[in-house]
Motif scaffolding. Structure first.
Motif, PDB file in Angstrom:
ATOM      1  N   ARG A 189       0.843  -1.200   0.000  1.00  0.00           N
ATOM      2  CA  ARG A 189       0.000   0.000   0.000  1.00  0.00           C
ATOM      3  C   ARG A 189       0.878   1.250   0.000  1.00  0.00           C
ATOM      4  O   ARG A 189       1.876   1.319   0.724  1.00  0.00           O
ATOM      5  CB  ARG A 189      -0.900  -0.008   1.237  1.00  0.00           C
ATOM      6  CG  ARG A 189      -1.754   1.245   1.380  1.00  0.00           C
ATOM      7  CD  ARG A 189      -2.695   1.117   2.565  1.00  0.00           C
ATOM      8  NE  ARG A 189      -3.376   2.383   2.845  1.00  0.00           N
ATOM      9  CZ  ARG A 189      -4.316   2.549   3.775  1.00  0.00           C
ATOM     10  NH1 ARG A 189      -4.705   1.522   4.507  1.00  0.00           N
ATOM     11  NH2 ARG A 189      -4.858   3.730   3.973  1.00  0.00           N
ATOM     12  N   PRO A 190       0.517   2.257  -0.783  1.00  0.00           N
ATOM     13  CA  PRO A 190       1.316   3.503  -0.807  1.00  0.00           C
ATOM     14  C   PRO A 190       1.007   4.377   0.413  1.00  0.00           C
ATOM     15  O   PRO A 190       0.354   5.418   0.311  1.00  0.00           O
ATOM     16  CB  PRO A 190       0.882   4.160  -2.120  1.00  0.00           C
ATOM     17  CG  PRO A 190      -0.521   3.683  -2.330  1.00  0.00           C
ATOM     18  CD  PRO A 190      -0.555   2.272  -1.806  1.00  0.00           C
ATOM     19  N   TRP A 191       1.489   3.973   1.557  1.00  0.00           N
ATOM     20  CA  TRP A 191       1.187   4.661   2.805  1.00  0.00           C
ATOM     21  C   TRP A 191       1.676   6.102   2.785  1.00  0.00           C
ATOM     22  O   TRP A 191       2.800   6.385   2.373  1.00  0.00           O
ATOM     23  CB  TRP A 191       1.836   3.932   3.970  1.00  0.00           C
ATOM     24  CG  TRP A 191       1.209   2.612   4.307  1.00  0.00           C
ATOM     25  CD1 TRP A 191       1.621   1.373   3.892  1.00  0.00           C
ATOM     26  CD2 TRP A 191       0.062   2.401   5.127  1.00  0.00           C
ATOM     27  NE1 TRP A 191       0.797   0.401   4.398  1.00  0.00           N
ATOM     28  CE2 TRP A 191      -0.166   0.998   5.166  1.00  0.00           C
ATOM     29  CE3 TRP A 191      -0.802   3.246   5.831  1.00  0.00           C
ATOM     30  CZ2 TRP A 191      -1.214   0.428   5.891  1.00  0.00           C
ATOM     31  CZ3 TRP A 191      -1.836   2.680   6.552  1.00  0.00           C
ATOM     32  CH2 TRP A 191      -2.043   1.298   6.576  1.00  0.00           C
ATOM     33  N   GLN A 192       0.811   7.009   3.255  1.00  0.00           N
ATOM     34  CA  GLN A 192       1.152   8.419   3.397  1.00  0.00           C
ATOM     35  C   GLN A 192       0.907   8.848   4.840  1.00  0.00           C
ATOM     36  O   GLN A 192       0.215   8.152   5.598  1.00  0.00           O
ATOM     37  CB  GLN A 192       0.291   9.270   2.453  1.00  0.00           C
ATOM     38  CG  GLN A 192       0.414   8.911   0.984  1.00  0.00           C
ATOM     39  CD  GLN A 192       1.788   9.250   0.417  1.00  0.00           C
ATOM     40  OE1 GLN A 192       2.439  10.191   0.869  1.00  0.00           O
ATOM     41  NE2 GLN A 192       2.224   8.480  -0.572  1.00  0.00           N
ATOM     42  N   SER A 193       1.447   9.985   5.198  1.00  0.00           N
ATOM     43  CA  SER A 193       1.256  10.485   6.559  1.00  0.00           C
ATOM     44  C   SER A 193      -0.227  10.614   6.898  1.00  0.00           C
ATOM     45  O   SER A 193      -0.656  10.273   8.001  1.00  0.00           O
ATOM     46  CB  SER A 193       1.951  11.832   6.728  1.00  0.00           C
ATOM     47  OG  SER A 193       1.745  12.345   8.030  1.00  0.00           O
ATOM     48  N   ARG A 194      -1.030  11.089   5.943  1.00  0.00           N
ATOM     49  CA  ARG A 194      -2.456  11.287   6.233  1.00  0.00           C
ATOM     50  C   ARG A 194      -3.165   9.963   6.531  1.00  0.00           C
ATOM     51  O   ARG A 194      -4.131   9.939   7.288  1.00  0.00           O
ATOM     52  CB  ARG A 194      -3.136  11.996   5.069  1.00  0.00           C
ATOM     53  CG  ARG A 194      -3.113  11.260   3.744  1.00  0.00           C
ATOM     54  CD  ARG A 194      -3.869  12.035   2.665  1.00  0.00           C
ATOM     55  NE  ARG A 194      -3.780  11.390   1.363  1.00  0.00           N
ATOM     56  CZ  ARG A 194      -2.802  11.593   0.501  1.00  0.00           C
ATOM     57  NH1 ARG A 194      -1.820  12.433   0.803  1.00  0.00           N
ATOM     58  NH2 ARG A 194      -2.800  10.969  -0.674  1.00  0.00           N
ATOM     59  N   ASP A 195      -2.679   8.853   5.943  1.00  0.00           N
ATOM     60  CA  ASP A 195      -3.262   7.548   6.239  1.00  0.00           C
ATOM     61  C   ASP A 195      -3.037   7.192   7.708  1.00  0.00           C
ATOM     62  O   ASP A 195      -3.953   6.726   8.393  1.00  0.00           O
ATOM     63  CB  ASP A 195      -2.651   6.460   5.352  1.00  0.00           C
ATOM     64  CG  ASP A 195      -2.872   6.737   3.876  1.00  0.00           C
ATOM     65  OD1 ASP A 195      -3.986   7.162   3.520  1.00  0.00           O
ATOM     66  OD2 ASP A 195      -1.930   6.535   3.094  1.00  0.00           O
ATOM     67  N   GLY A 204      -0.850  15.563  11.957  1.00  0.00           N
ATOM     68  CA  GLY A 204       0.464  15.364  11.369  1.00  0.00           C
ATOM     69  C   GLY A 204       1.582  15.832  12.286  1.00  0.00           C
ATOM     70  O   GLY A 204       2.612  15.164  12.420  1.00  0.00           O
ATOM     71  N   SER A 219       9.114   8.066   7.598  1.00  0.00           N
ATOM     72  CA  SER A 219       9.781   7.475   6.440  1.00  0.00           C
ATOM     73  C   SER A 219      10.695   6.322   6.849  1.00  0.00           C
ATOM     74  O   SER A 219      10.778   5.309   6.144  1.00  0.00           O
ATOM     75  CB  SER A 219      10.583   8.539   5.680  1.00  0.00           C
ATOM     76  OG  SER A 219      11.581   9.109   6.509  1.00  0.00           O
TER      77      SER A 219
END
Length: 274
Positions: A189-195, A204, A219
Motif C-alpha cells: 500500500r502507498p502509505w502516506q502520513s495522512r493515512d 500530522g 519514512s
C-alpha cells in the motif's frame, strides 16, 4: 551421518508443510551471505537444520551449526551470517517469533519478579530442549494447536528458569511499533502520513513529534517495515526479486535493490533463493 537427533530435525523440517505452523518460518539460502543491522522485533527462538549460522550483537557472537538452538531474548539489532552445508549445499533454519499469547501466558504462570537485563543472543545444545521440541512439533503435525501452544509456554518458562528473564519483560509501548505493524500487514500500500493520521487519530504534527521522541521518523518506519517483509520473502520463498519488490510497494526493482542493499549491506539476489 545420522545423529541421535536426526529424526527430530527431520520432524522440525517437515513443519514447512504444516498449515498450523504459520508462525514458524523456514529460512533458506543457496549462497553464503551476511546481513547487517537486522531488526529483531520480539523474542525469537530458532534451530539450525542445515548449514551454519553466526549471529552478532554488539561485541557478542554466537556460532551455530546444524542441530544447534539459538535464542534472542528481546528486541535488538543483529548481524547474521548464513552458510549452506558444504556437502549438500543447503542452508535451512527454523525460526519462531514468540507471540504475545504465549509470552502473556508465561508471565502469568511465572508469577515471580523479573530481573532486568538486556536482550541477549544465546546458543543452546539441542539436547536441552529435544523432548519439548518433539512434543511441540508432533502436536502441530497432529493438528493439536492448543497443545503446541502449551508446550511453547513451558519452553519459555524453562528458559526463564535458566536466567533469560528478558524474554518476559513487557516491551515498551511505542507508536513506531503500531505503525510498523500496519505497514507490515499491507506493505504494498502507498502509505502516506495522512493515512497514519486517520488510523491513529493524530494530527500530522503530533505524529511527527511522537516519532521524533522515539528517535525515528515516519519514512524510516515505513522503510524498515517494507525491508523487513522483503527480507522474509527473499529468505523463505523462491519469488523473483522483481515480485518481492512489487509486494513491498516498489515499482522499480532497481530502486528496491538500492534500498535493500543500503539497509542490509547485501544485494537481494545474493541470498540465492531466486
Amino acid at each position: 551421518m545420522p545423529t541421535p537427533y536426526t529424526a527430530l530435525l527431520a520432524q522440525l523440517e517437515a513443519l514447512a508443510d504444516c498449515e498450523l505452523a504459520g508462525e514458524c518460518l523456514h529460512i533458506k539460502a543457496q549462497l553464503p551471505h551476511t546481513l547487517k543491522s537486522v531488526d529483531v522485533e520480539r523474542p525469537t527462538f530458532g534451530l539450525v537444520l542445515h548449514g551454519s549460522k553466526r549471529i552478532t550483537r554488539d561485541h557478542q557472537t554466537v556460532h551455530l551449526k546444524a542441530g544447534d538452538v539459538f535464542l534472542i531474548t528481546g528486541r535488538c539489532v543483529v548481524d547474521a551470517f548464513n552458510a549452506p552445508d558444504a556437502d549438500n549445499g543447503r542452508y535451512l533454519t527454523m525460526t519462531l517469533h514468540l507471540c504475545d499469547e504465549v509470552l502473556s501466558a508465561a508471565r502469568i504462570l511465572w508469577a515471580q519478579p523479573l530481573r532486568r537485563d538486556e536482550a541477549r543472543v544465546v546458543g543452546l545444545p539441542i539436547a536441552t530442549l529435544a523432548d519439548s521440541l518433539h512434543h511441540w512439533s508432533q502436536a502441530l503435525h497432529r493438528g493439536h494447536y492448543e497443545q503446541a501452544r502449551v508446550t511453547l509456554v513451558q519452553i519459555v518458562i524453562w528458559l526463564c528458569r535458566q536466567g533469560y528473564h528478558s524474554l518476559l519483560a513487557p516491551p515498551p509501548q511505542r507508536l513506531a511499533d503500531r505503525i510498523h505493524a500496519l505497514v507490515a500487514a499491507t506493505p504494498a500500500r502507498p502509505w502516506q502520513s495522512r493515512d497514519m493520521e486517520d488510523v491513529l487519530n493524530l494530527s500530522g504534527a503530533s505524529l511527527r513529534r511522537h516519532l521524533a521522541a522515539e528517535g525515528t521518523s515516519l519514512s524510516q518506519v515505513l522503510l524498515n517495515a517494507r525491508m523487513g517483509h522483503a527480507l522474509q520473502l527473499l529468505s523463505t520463498t523462491t519469488l523473483p526479486v522483481k515480485t518481492v519488490a512489487a509486494r513491498v510497494g516498489y515499482r522499480s526493482t532497481q530502486s528496491f535493490n538500492r534500498q535493500f542493499a543500503a539497509r542490509y549491506q547485501l544485494h537481494p539476489a545474493d541470498i540465492g533463493n531466486q
